[in-house]
Design an enzyme around this catalytic site. Structure first.
Site, PDB file in Angstrom:
ATOM      1  N   PRO A   2       0.946  -1.253   0.001  1.00  0.00           N
ATOM      2  CA  PRO A   2       0.001   0.059   0.079  1.00  0.00           C
ATOM      3  C   PRO A   2       0.892   1.284   0.145  1.00  0.00           C
ATOM      4  CG  PRO A   2      -0.097  -0.939   2.100  1.00  0.00           C
ATOM      5  CD  PRO A   2       0.839  -2.170   1.388  1.00  0.00           C
ATOM      6  N   GLU A   3       0.569   2.531  -0.708  1.00  0.00           N
ATOM      7  CA  GLU A   3       1.163   3.628  -0.694  1.00  0.00           C
ATOM      8  C   GLU A   3       0.441   4.432   0.582  1.00  0.00           C
ATOM      9  OE1 GLU A   3       1.100   5.064  -4.616  1.00  0.00           O
ATOM     10  OE2 GLU A   3       1.026   2.915  -5.507  1.00  0.00           O
ATOM     11  N   HIS A  92      -1.203 -17.066   7.265  1.00  0.00           N
ATOM     12  CA  HIS A  92      -0.228 -15.877   7.009  1.00  0.00           C
ATOM     13  C   HIS A  92      -0.046 -14.941   8.099  1.00  0.00           C
ATOM     14  CE1 HIS A  92       0.396 -17.374   2.914  1.00  0.00           C
ATOM     15  NE2 HIS A  92      -0.956 -17.334   2.698  1.00  0.00           N
ATOM     16  N   ARG A 111       3.706 -12.256   1.961  1.00  0.00           N
ATOM     17  CA  ARG A 111       5.012 -12.301   1.287  1.00  0.00           C
ATOM     18  C   ARG A 111       6.076 -12.332   2.321  1.00  0.00           C
ATOM     19  NH1 ARG A 111       5.116  -9.256  -4.445  1.00  0.00           N
ATOM     20  NH2 ARG A 111       3.089 -10.027  -5.449  1.00  0.00           N
ATOM     21  N   LYS A 154      18.217  16.104 -10.553  1.00  0.00           N
ATOM     22  CA  LYS A 154      17.779  14.624 -10.677  1.00  0.00           C
ATOM     23  C   LYS A 154      17.759  14.470 -12.225  1.00  0.00           C
ATOM     24  CE  LYS A 154      16.778  12.895  -6.658  1.00  0.00           C
ATOM     25  NZ  LYS A 154      17.644  12.140  -6.216  1.00  0.00           N
TER      26      LYS A 154
END
Length: 276
Positions: A2-3, A92, A111, A154
């Site tokens: 998630p962000e 999990h 994961r 950048k």
């Protein structure tokens, strides 16, 4: 995933579920989730009460008594849920915080990429991964001048630049694709070649997009759920992410998908200008 919007939604839904509860016992079914010393993690947290939950970018900061903070990063698949302490363990489930009221907070992660770190409250910006992050969208420090200065230095494409958490903290693949489409910038544009007027638009669109995504409780496109087990709503508003081959909502041109540094990237080849 998630962000930032999803982590903020987890924070908001988790807080009323566990605030004021006292930890009776901690079970580490998979100790590697703990980035600090697992034995110390259990010993120091047992008996402590949850007093608040803060957030920085994609990190949850679970505040407890005795000036202790658990810094939690959900990574790709991490989830929290409150259950009865006697509820069967999911395969999990990797960490359990059992409370004195016979409820338990369980951390579930398919994961096993997520991590928790125990630190002294107030030191998290020096002693954890937060120390490497830039400023958050919608914060008073995330100014146009700050953002423009970052991009000026950048010499890489804007997609990778926005995914660089040292520039803007909290953005991920979904929201970068969306904000670049919104600002009409090609993902392979060189960050230091984008005109100042477009940089300002990009800055403002980052703020507005993240604010809207938080209001919509995040985006569920794979497995993201909040602490109540509910999906987000922003997936209904996605214009490019997950829409390869569909007509652009702005000009009708079929959307294309490429790989940018290994990340699937969807964009409009007509609307989005490539600054080189």
């Amino acid at each position: 995933m998630p962000e930032m919007p999803e982590v903020e939604t987890v924070r908001r839904t988790l807080l009323p579920l566990i605030k004021g509860k006292t930890i009776k016992e901690i079970t580490l079914w998979y100790p590697k989730i703990i980035a600090s010393d697992p034995t110390e993690f259990v010993q120091k947290l047992t008996g402590q009460e949850v007093v608040a939950i803060d957030r920085y970018a994609k990190y949850l900061l679970i505040r407890l008594t005795n000036d202790l903070t658990v810094v939690s990063h959900l990574r790709m698949e991490g989830k929290y849920r409150l259950v009865d302490v006697a509820a069967p363990k999911d395969k999990h489930d990797h960490v359990q915080f059992a409370f004195t009221d016979n409820t338990a907070l369980r951390y579930n992660d398919v994961r096993k990429f997520g991590r928790m770190q125990l630190v002294k409250t107030g030191t998290e910006k020096r002693t954890t991964g937060i120390s490497k992050l830039g400023f958050e969208p919608n914060s008073h420090k995330f100014t146009v001048a700050y953002f423009a200065n970052c991009l000026k230095h950048k010499k890489k494409n804007i997609k990778n630049t926005l995914l660089d958490q040292s520039v803007v903290a909290g953005l991920g693949n979904i929201y970068v694709d969306e904000v670049l489409w919104l600002t009409r910038i090609h993902p392979l544009s060189m960050a230091n070649k984008i005109p100042p007027s477009r940089v300002k638009q990009l800055h403002d669109n980052i703020n507005s997009l993240i604010k809207l995504a938080i209001a919509e409780r995040g985006t569920t496109v794979h497995t993201y759920l909040d602490a109540n087990g509910e999906t987000g709503g922003f997936q209904k508003m996605l214009r490019v992410y997950g829409h390869k081959g569909e007509p652009c909502a702005r000009c009708g041109t079929p959307l294309e998908k490429i790989k940018v540094n290994g990340r699937g990237t969807t964009y409009c080849p007509k609307c989005q200008v490539n600054y080189q």
